[in-house]
Design a protein around this motif. Structure first.
Motif, PDB file in Angstrom:
ATOM      1  N   ALA A 116      32.374  45.263  42.724  1.00 29.69           N
ATOM      2  CA  ALA A 116      30.900  45.654  42.501  1.00 29.69           C
ATOM      3  C   ALA A 116      30.440  44.839  41.158  1.00 29.69           C
ATOM      4  O   ALA A 116      31.320  44.451  40.354  1.00 29.69           O
ATOM      5  CB  ALA A 116      30.851  46.848  42.262  1.00 29.69           C
ATOM      6  N   SER A 117      29.130  44.536  41.229  1.00 29.76           N
ATOM      7  CA  SER A 117      28.547  43.611  39.999  1.00 29.76           C
ATOM      8  C   SER A 117      28.776  44.289  38.742  1.00 29.76           C
ATOM      9  O   SER A 117      28.570  43.637  37.741  1.00 29.76           O
ATOM     10  CB  SER A 117      27.239  43.237  40.414  1.00 29.76           C
ATOM     11  OG  SER A 117      26.291  44.261  40.659  1.00 29.76           O
ATOM     12  N   GLY A 118      28.748  45.750  38.786  1.00 25.79           N
ATOM     13  CA  GLY A 118      28.788  46.390  37.684  1.00 25.79           C
ATOM     14  C   GLY A 118      30.241  46.646  37.283  1.00 25.79           C
ATOM     15  O   GLY A 118      30.318  47.546  36.052  1.00 25.79           O
ATOM     16  N   ASP A 119      31.308  45.957  37.674  1.00 29.83           N
ATOM     17  CA  ASP A 119      32.615  46.103  37.176  1.00 29.83           C
ATOM     18  C   ASP A 119      32.953  45.523  35.948  1.00 29.83           C
ATOM     19  O   ASP A 119      32.670  44.564  35.761  1.00 29.83           O
ATOM     20  CB  ASP A 119      33.486  45.492  38.314  1.00 29.83           C
ATOM     21  CG  ASP A 119      34.924  45.949  38.036  1.00 29.83           C
ATOM     22  OD1 ASP A 119      35.379  46.678  37.217  1.00 29.83           O
ATOM     23  OD2 ASP A 119      35.762  45.458  38.711  1.00 29.83           O
ATOM     24  N   ALA A 120      33.431  46.524  35.044  1.00 24.28           N
ATOM     25  CA  ALA A 120      33.265  46.166  33.571  1.00 24.28           C
ATOM     26  C   ALA A 120      34.892  45.299  33.384  1.00 24.28           C
ATOM     27  O   ALA A 120      34.685  44.434  32.243  1.00 24.28           O
ATOM     28  CB  ALA A 120      33.621  47.202  32.575  1.00 24.28           C
ATOM     29  N   GLU A 121      35.658  45.721  33.932  1.00 24.45           N
ATOM     30  CA  GLU A 121      36.843  44.842  33.860  1.00 24.45           C
ATOM     31  C   GLU A 121      37.039  43.400  34.509  1.00 24.45           C
ATOM     32  O   GLU A 121      37.364  42.080  34.008  1.00 24.45           O
ATOM     33  CB  GLU A 121      38.205  45.648  34.523  1.00 24.45           C
ATOM     34  CG  GLU A 121      38.662  46.804  33.700  1.00 24.45           C
ATOM     35  CD  GLU A 121      39.857  47.244  34.505  1.00 24.45           C
ATOM     36  OE1 GLU A 121      40.493  46.719  35.328  1.00 24.45           O
ATOM     37  OE2 GLU A 121      40.340  48.405  33.780  1.00 24.45           O
ATOM     38  N   GLY A 122      35.891  43.148  35.467  1.00 22.91           N
ATOM     39  CA  GLY A 122      35.978  41.769  36.197  1.00 22.91           C
ATOM     40  C   GLY A 122      36.999  41.426  36.838  1.00 22.91           C
ATOM     41  O   GLY A 122      37.835  42.309  37.313  1.00 22.91           O
ATOM     42  N   ILE A 123      36.975  40.261  37.060  1.00 27.08           N
ATOM     43  CA  ILE A 123      38.205  39.538  37.955  1.00 27.08           C
ATOM     44  C   ILE A 123      39.232  38.901  37.092  1.00 27.08           C
ATOM     45  O   ILE A 123      40.384  39.204  37.274  1.00 27.08           O
ATOM     46  CB  ILE A 123      37.560  38.642  38.911  1.00 27.08           C
ATOM     47  CG1 ILE A 123      36.484  39.321  39.934  1.00 27.08           C
ATOM     48  CG2 ILE A 123      38.567  37.744  39.840  1.00 27.08           C
ATOM     49  CD1 ILE A 123      35.783  38.198  40.741  1.00 27.08           C
ATOM     50  N   VAL A 124      38.876  38.127  36.308  1.00 19.46           N
ATOM     51  CA  VAL A 124      39.777  37.469  35.331  1.00 19.46           C
ATOM     52  C   VAL A 124      39.045  36.952  34.003  1.00 19.46           C
ATOM     53  O   VAL A 124      37.805  37.349  33.982  1.00 19.46           O
ATOM     54  CB  VAL A 124      40.438  36.205  35.981  1.00 19.46           C
ATOM     55  CG1 VAL A 124      39.186  35.058  36.068  1.00 19.46           C
ATOM     56  CG2 VAL A 124      41.420  35.887  35.317  1.00 19.46           C
TER      57      VAL A 124
END
Length: 414
Positions: A222-230
């Motif tokens: 999701a766009s609101g994910d705080a951890e992100g991808i990398v």
């Protein structure tokens, strides 16, 4: 039978008396020997160099072997030492800007990437459908606008011929303008659909080194994910943050305000290896009142990645350079109740020379008063020296074998 004759009671026999006399004699001899060897003052040295001329060396009276080094004139770098922390110039958490299924991860953890490289892809099918819908609506409204403008042209000719009322012409013009506005909205929706479709390719916003990935392919993100991808950290160039005491601020500000690039060196924890060399870039705008220090930032090219983010380093900030300073090793300086001093050799004996010190750089220290260029100061053998103590100067040859040489008189100037 004859009874044995007993000695008179209360008087010792002659044998016991003899043993007591011998014991007292031995005790007197031992005391005399102890006084002779332990408590007696040493004899004056004989011409052979040993007390009493008996040829037996006394470690307390023999000359002390010392090693001396000359004071030299050299350019001495005045440095400020501090403890710093390596910090990347930019750190970015790569996040998705749209919701969807993470279709592919196209990077390797820990590798370097350039800005604009594709890192991951999200399933684009739903976004292609949305784009097709927006484009269909645009075409539909574009056809309606074309028909309205054609009718508006006919109404204008009829109005010129006074065949229709002004109200009909105005209504047709309003309809055409309405369709033009709708067409602009449709085009914006098409552009937005294209933009959302482009977001399905996640690109690197900056160049740097990648960290560990936070999500694997096949997961919904999701766009609101705080951890992100990398996470991407910019390490070339890189910065080092450190603090200096308030008392050293004046020299640093003067040199920085003059427009000179102040050299900064980053050393490892043991201060045995220099990791990188950079320049001072920024001074903070206020002093920390809790610690009385000011934060500074230096920048390093870090082409070989010797500096790592959040690494602790020893910082040496070169403020200025003393040209032609008289310097001696730091280990030669002694400290006493009357101040700082060094030992020098005069007529084969140690003598104390008071000195005034300047800045220190690495293992050498500047002497502003008391020593001239070429003066030899004692570096080794200091623990047994005192004023007037006889010494033997030891030279270290190239083979490492110590050889003695006559003591030279120091320069009495200064």
């Amino acid at each position: 039978m004859t009874e044995p004759v007993l000695p008179p009671s209360g008087r010792p026999s002659s044998g016991r008396r003899l043993r007591a006399v011998v014991f007292l004699c031995l005790l007197a001899v031992a005391g005399g020997l102890g006084w002779y060897y332990l408590l007696r003052a040493p004899d004056a040295p004989a011409p052979g160099g040993f007390p009493g001329g008996r040829g037996v060396a006394s470690p307390w009276a023999a000359p002390v072997p010392v090693r001396v080094v000359p004071a030299i004139a050299e350019d001495l770098a005045v440095e400020v030492k501090a403890i710093g922390t390596v910090a990347p110039l930019n750190t970015v958490v790569v996040r998705s800007r749209v919701d969807g299924l993470l279709q592919a991860v196209l990077f390797q953890e820990g590798e370097r990437v350039e800005a604009g490289e594709v890192l991951a892809e999200i399933d684009p099918e739903s976004f292609r459908v949305s784009l097709a819908q927006a484009e269909g609506t645009l075409q539909q409204n574009l056809a309606q606008l074309k028909n309205a403008e054609s009718e508006l042209a006919i109404y204008r000719r009829l109005y010129q011929q006074d065949s229709i009322a002004r109200q009909q012409l105005d209504a047709q013009e309003a309809l055409a303008n309405q369709l033009r506005g709708t067409l602009m909205t449709d085009r914006a929706q098409v552009d937005n659909a294209k933009l959302q479709l482009s977001y399905t390719k996640i690109i690197a916003p900056i160049g740097g080194r990648l960290g560990l990935r936070k999500v694997d392919a096949g997961n919904l993100i999701a766009s609101g994910d705080a951890e992100g991808i990398v996470t991407i950290t910019q390490t070339q160039p890189i910065a080092v943050l450190f603090t200096v005491p308030e008392v050293q601020l004046a020299d640093i500000r003067t040199a920085h305000a003059a427009g000179r690039l102040l050299a900064v060196e980053a050393w490892d924890r043991t201060e045995q290896k220099m990791l990188a060399e950079g320049v001072l870039t920024t001074l903070d705008n206020q002093i920390d009142i809790a610690t009385g220090t000011l934060r500074l930032k230096a920048q390093f090219d870090n082409a070989d990645d010797a500096l790592f983010p959040n690494q602790f380093v020893n910082v040496r900030l070169r403020v200025r350079t003393l040209e032609g300073a008289i310097t001696i090793p730091v280990d030669a300086v002694q400290h006493g109740s009357q101040g700082t001093y060094v030992y020098m050799i005069l007529d084969g004996k140690a003598t104390v020379r008071p000195i005034r010190l300047g800045p220190t750089s690495n293992s050498r220290i500047a002497v502003t008063e008391g020593v001239l260029e070429g003066d030899e100061v004692v570096l080794e053998g200091l623990d047994r020296l005192r004023e007037g103590r006889a010494v033997t100067i030891v030279d270290e040859a190239a083979t490492g074998t110590p050889t003695s040489r006559p003591a030279q008189n120091p320069n009495r100037g200064g």
